[in-house]
Structures are given as structure tokens and as C-alpha cells.
Design an enzyme around this catalytic site. Sequence first.
Site, PDB file in Angstrom:
ATOM      1  N   GLY A  48     -13.843   0.925   2.165  1.00 36.93           N
ATOM      2  CA  GLY A  48     -12.727   1.233   1.284  1.00 36.93           C
ATOM      3  C   GLY A  48     -13.101   0.924  -0.148  1.00 36.93           C
ATOM      4  CD  GLN A  53     -12.951  -2.541  -4.830  1.00 39.37           C
ATOM      5  OE1 GLN A  53     -12.455  -1.727  -4.074  1.00 39.37           O
ATOM      6  NE2 GLN A  53     -13.856  -3.423  -4.430  1.00 39.37           N
ATOM      7  CB  CYS A 110     -14.128  -7.877  -1.631  1.00 33.11           C
ATOM      8  SG  CYS A 110     -13.516  -6.881  -3.006  1.00 33.11           S
ATOM      9  CG  LEU A 111     -17.818  -2.736  -1.579  1.00 35.55           C
ATOM     10  CD1 LEU A 111     -17.607  -1.241  -1.791  1.00 35.55           C
ATOM     11  CD2 LEU A 111     -19.216  -3.012  -1.045  1.00 35.55           C
ATOM     12  CG  HIS A 152      -9.563  -5.637   1.082  1.00 36.89           C
ATOM     13  ND1 HIS A 152     -10.282  -6.795   1.281  1.00 36.89           N
ATOM     14  CD2 HIS A 152     -10.121  -5.042  -0.003  1.00 36.89           C
ATOM     15  CE1 HIS A 152     -11.228  -6.885   0.359  1.00 36.89           C
ATOM     16  NE2 HIS A 152     -11.156  -5.835  -0.441  1.00 36.89           N
ATOM     17  CD  GLU A 153     -10.121  -1.099  -0.287  1.00 37.77           C
ATOM     18  OE1 GLU A 153     -10.122  -1.076  -1.529  1.00 37.77           O
ATOM     19  OE2 GLU A 153     -11.045  -1.606   0.380  1.00 37.77           O
ATOM     20  CG  HIS A 156      -8.988  -4.113  -4.600  1.00 38.25           C
ATOM     21  ND1 HIS A 156      -9.599  -5.093  -5.352  1.00 38.25           N
ATOM     22  CD2 HIS A 156      -9.723  -4.002  -3.473  1.00 38.25           C
ATOM     23  CE1 HIS A 156     -10.653  -5.555  -4.696  1.00 38.25           C
ATOM     24  NE2 HIS A 156     -10.759  -4.915  -3.541  1.00 38.25           N
TER      25      HIS A 156
HETATM   26 ZN    ZN Z   1     -12.199  -5.290  -2.135  1.00 37.94          ZN
END
Ligand code: ZN
Length: 190
Positions: A48, A53, A110-111, A152-153, A156
Amino acid sequence: MNLKIVQTGDPVLRKLARELAPEEIASPSIQQLIDLMRSTMRDAPGVGLAAPQVGVSLRIVVIEDRAEYSAGVSTERLAARERAPVPFHVLINPKIVASDGEEIEFFEGCLSVEGCSALVPRARSVMVECLDETSETKRIAATGWYARILQHEIDHLNGILYLDRMDTRSFSTLANFNRHWKDMAANTRP
Ligand code: ZN
């Protein structure tokens, strides 16, 4: 071409992202952003990616959990996480309209928090309403890992990172996660 994924500490990850007007979605710039988010997510690789991000404070999320990402994962592990492949799709202005009272904890990453992982409690299932990339209204009912990805997304878009929700004592580097915690039972806490 890919976009740069910003890391925790960048203020854009803490802002409330802006909603898109339905007529904005068809614009070349938004359609190009969606394409770039898809290739950036696939290259990372991640399941995702939210627009903040990549430094863009808009309420856009892309999700894709490919079968190949789970190829080396045991059946027990996949079953515990209720993880199954999810095809690529786009969520614009997503809202969680209902969620399960039952919370379950798993390690997630998380990226934008590279190289780390922690236990995060999340609702086991959620109902999400959003628009897709053609401005069509969608309603998604998700359980298990897909529900976790959605929460999670969407976090963000509200300036929230898993760091704000995690069991802080479980926070690990990926190396230590793989060494000590990867195969632990779902209810064993560090
Ligand atoms: Zn993330």
C-alpha cells in the site's frame, strides 16, 4: 519512473491530507500521480502507498497485495493473518464507515519508517467508502490483512503513523524482527 518515498520526520507525513473534488480525479496530473504511485509501490515493494508518502498531501491511496509477496510465507502464518492476495486498486477520499470492535495485533511495517517493525493493534474488519480513479463510488468490506492495510493507509491521510499506535516495547529493526519475533505466536508479546 518512480517517486521518492519520504521518511518519518518529514512534515508532510503529519499533515491532514486534502480531499479531492470528483471532477479533479480525471485530470492528467492526478491520473499521472496514480500511475507513479503504482510503480513506486511495486518497486519498493509494498502492499500500500498513500500520497503523503510521496510528498503529496492529497487523499489518495493505492493498494495491491500480490500472490508473489506471500510465496515464501507458511500457510499457518497466512491463515493467522487472514492474508490473501488483493488486486491493484485506487482509493480516493476513503472513509472508514464501520469497524469491528475486535482488535488484533500483528507486526507491521511502513515504507516511510524504513527497516523497522512493531506490533500494532487494528480492527479485524472494516467497511470503507471511497471513490475510485474514475470517480465511481465504492464500498469495500475487508477482513484480516487487507483490513489492516486499509487502516494503515487511511491513517497516513490523517497524519498518523503506526508509531502512534504501536506497542512501543515491540519496536524492532527488521533484522531483529526476523531473528527474534517473526515466528512468534500471534498473542506472544515482547
Ligand atoms: Zn505506511
